[in-house]
Design an enzyme around this catalytic site. Sequence first.
Site, short mmCIF file in Angstrom:
data_model
loop_
_atom_site.label_atom_id
_atom_site.label_comp_id
_atom_site.label_asym_id
_atom_site.label_seq_id
_atom_site.Cartn_x
_atom_site.Cartn_y
_atom_site.Cartn_z
N GLY A 54 69.73 150.87 90.14
CA GLY A 54 71.00 150.94 90.87
C GLY A 54 72.21 150.53 90.05
O GLY A 54 73.29 150.31 90.58
N GLU A 64 59.79 150.01 86.42
CA GLU A 64 61.16 149.95 86.88
C GLU A 64 61.84 148.68 86.38
O GLU A 64 61.74 147.62 87.02
CB GLU A 64 61.19 149.97 88.42
CG GLU A 64 60.63 151.23 89.01
CD GLU A 64 61.38 151.60 90.29
OE1 GLU A 64 61.81 152.75 90.40
OE2 GLU A 64 61.55 150.73 91.17
N GLU A 113 62.71 145.02 94.83
CA GLU A 113 63.45 144.48 96.00
C GLU A 113 62.49 143.75 96.94
O GLU A 113 62.87 142.77 97.57
CB GLU A 113 64.19 145.63 96.70
CG GLU A 113 65.40 146.08 95.89
CD GLU A 113 65.71 147.57 95.97
OE1 GLU A 113 65.29 148.23 96.93
OE2 GLU A 113 66.39 148.07 95.05
N LYS A 145 64.93 153.96 100.20
CA LYS A 145 65.23 152.57 100.61
C LYS A 145 65.69 152.55 102.07
O LYS A 145 65.22 153.35 102.86
CB LYS A 145 66.22 151.93 99.65
CG LYS A 145 65.80 152.11 98.19
CD LYS A 145 66.59 151.33 97.19
CE LYS A 145 66.04 151.61 95.80
NZ LYS A 145 66.70 150.87 94.75
N HIS A 189 57.87 147.01 95.00
CA HIS A 189 59.20 147.33 94.44
C HIS A 189 59.92 146.01 94.16
O HIS A 189 59.72 145.03 94.88
CB HIS A 189 59.98 148.17 95.46
CG HIS A 189 61.25 148.71 94.88
ND1 HIS A 189 62.38 147.94 94.78
CD2 HIS A 189 61.55 149.90 94.32
CE1 HIS A 189 63.34 148.66 94.19
NE2 HIS A 189 62.85 149.85 93.90
N ASN A 194 62.86 157.47 96.43
CA ASN A 194 62.82 156.22 97.20
C ASN A 194 64.16 156.05 97.91
O ASN A 194 65.15 155.67 97.29
CB ASN A 194 62.54 155.05 96.22
CG ASN A 194 62.59 153.71 96.92
OD1 ASN A 194 62.60 153.63 98.16
ND2 ASN A 194 62.61 152.64 96.14
N SER A 236 68.03 154.23 87.61
CA SER A 236 69.20 155.06 87.29
C SER A 236 68.84 156.43 86.71
O SER A 236 69.52 156.93 85.81
CB SER A 236 70.16 154.29 86.36
OG SER A 236 70.64 153.13 87.02
P1 PGA Z 1 67.86 153.85 91.27
O1 PGA Z 1 66.65 153.08 92.02
O2 PGA Z 1 67.38 155.21 90.92
O3 PGA Z 1 68.97 153.84 92.27
O4 PGA Z 1 68.18 153.04 90.06
C1 PGA Z 1 65.32 153.25 91.62
C2 PGA Z 1 64.41 152.44 92.49
O5 PGA Z 1 64.81 151.37 92.95
O6 PGA Z 1 63.27 152.85 92.76
#
Ligand code: PGA
Length: 275
Positions: free
Chosen positions: A193, A187, A117, A32, A115, A30, A233
């Site tokens: 992140g 998630e 976000e 983003k 997601h 992903n 992560s």
């Molecule tokens: P990350 O994000 O691997 O940077 O933690 C995962 C995601 O948001 O799908």
Amino acid sequence: MIEKEYLYQMVWQAVSSEVVKNKKYIIAANWKMNKDAKEVIDFLEVLEGTELSGKNDVVLFPPYPYLYLMRDKLRYSKILYGAQNLFWEDTGAFTGEVSPEMAKDFGCRYAIIGHSERRNIFQETDEMLQKKVQACIRHGLKPVLCIGENAEERNALRHQEKLMNQLAKGFMNLDIKKLDSVIIAYEPVWAIGTGTNATPSQVEDTHGFIRYTLESLYGKASAEKVPILYGGSVKASNIIELAVAENVSGFLIGGASLNVNEFKEILTKLGTCQG
Ligand code: PGA
């Protein structure tokens, strides 16, 4: 002391390889709102030059404007790709939105739906996400429905309640026959992140709970067909311990998927461990 550590490593390698060798994983990137056109092309060139394990599916989720690059560069590749979001209507006065058919025109086979976000920054509700899931299914795209609790909910031990709710609402009115076309990504918001992934035992417990919830909603045989990805992560250094966890069918990777070398390492480590 060194010998003990060495022995431990040997046993761990043998055990993990035994567990993962019969599994097939979906490894999704992903991106983003990151990368420019040149970076996308460079990434694809390196990845295309990498030997990928035949067992696993690799799925890239670039920003919309670069889907044409995926279509052009991955035409004869086994690497798959999808959209990071979609609207549920087919056409109309919906400024700024992209329909499932538009994504399909560019070769998308998947779409990330809900997601955290999208839920938190863009206020997408479970009701909206349910429509998006249905729209994906209607148009032959596989939705990757993201669910996950925040830190407060985890600390208050309300994560299961949250996940059950998101799952039941996101899949509401879903035709049971279509269950083999959906994917779930667990998630935890607190792991996204942050550099701190959920521990393998937290992942195993939570994925087990998600599987159990699916079984109670749809029956064991149908529930078994749904891949459950973990995201938050994930990186090359923790991929194997997470892959070993029961009910982990793959990963949705953000930060670590932006760097092609790190992403390659993730794929190679998993492929090598599978033998
Ligand atoms: P990350 O994000 O691997 O940077 O933690 C995962 C995601 O948001 O799908």
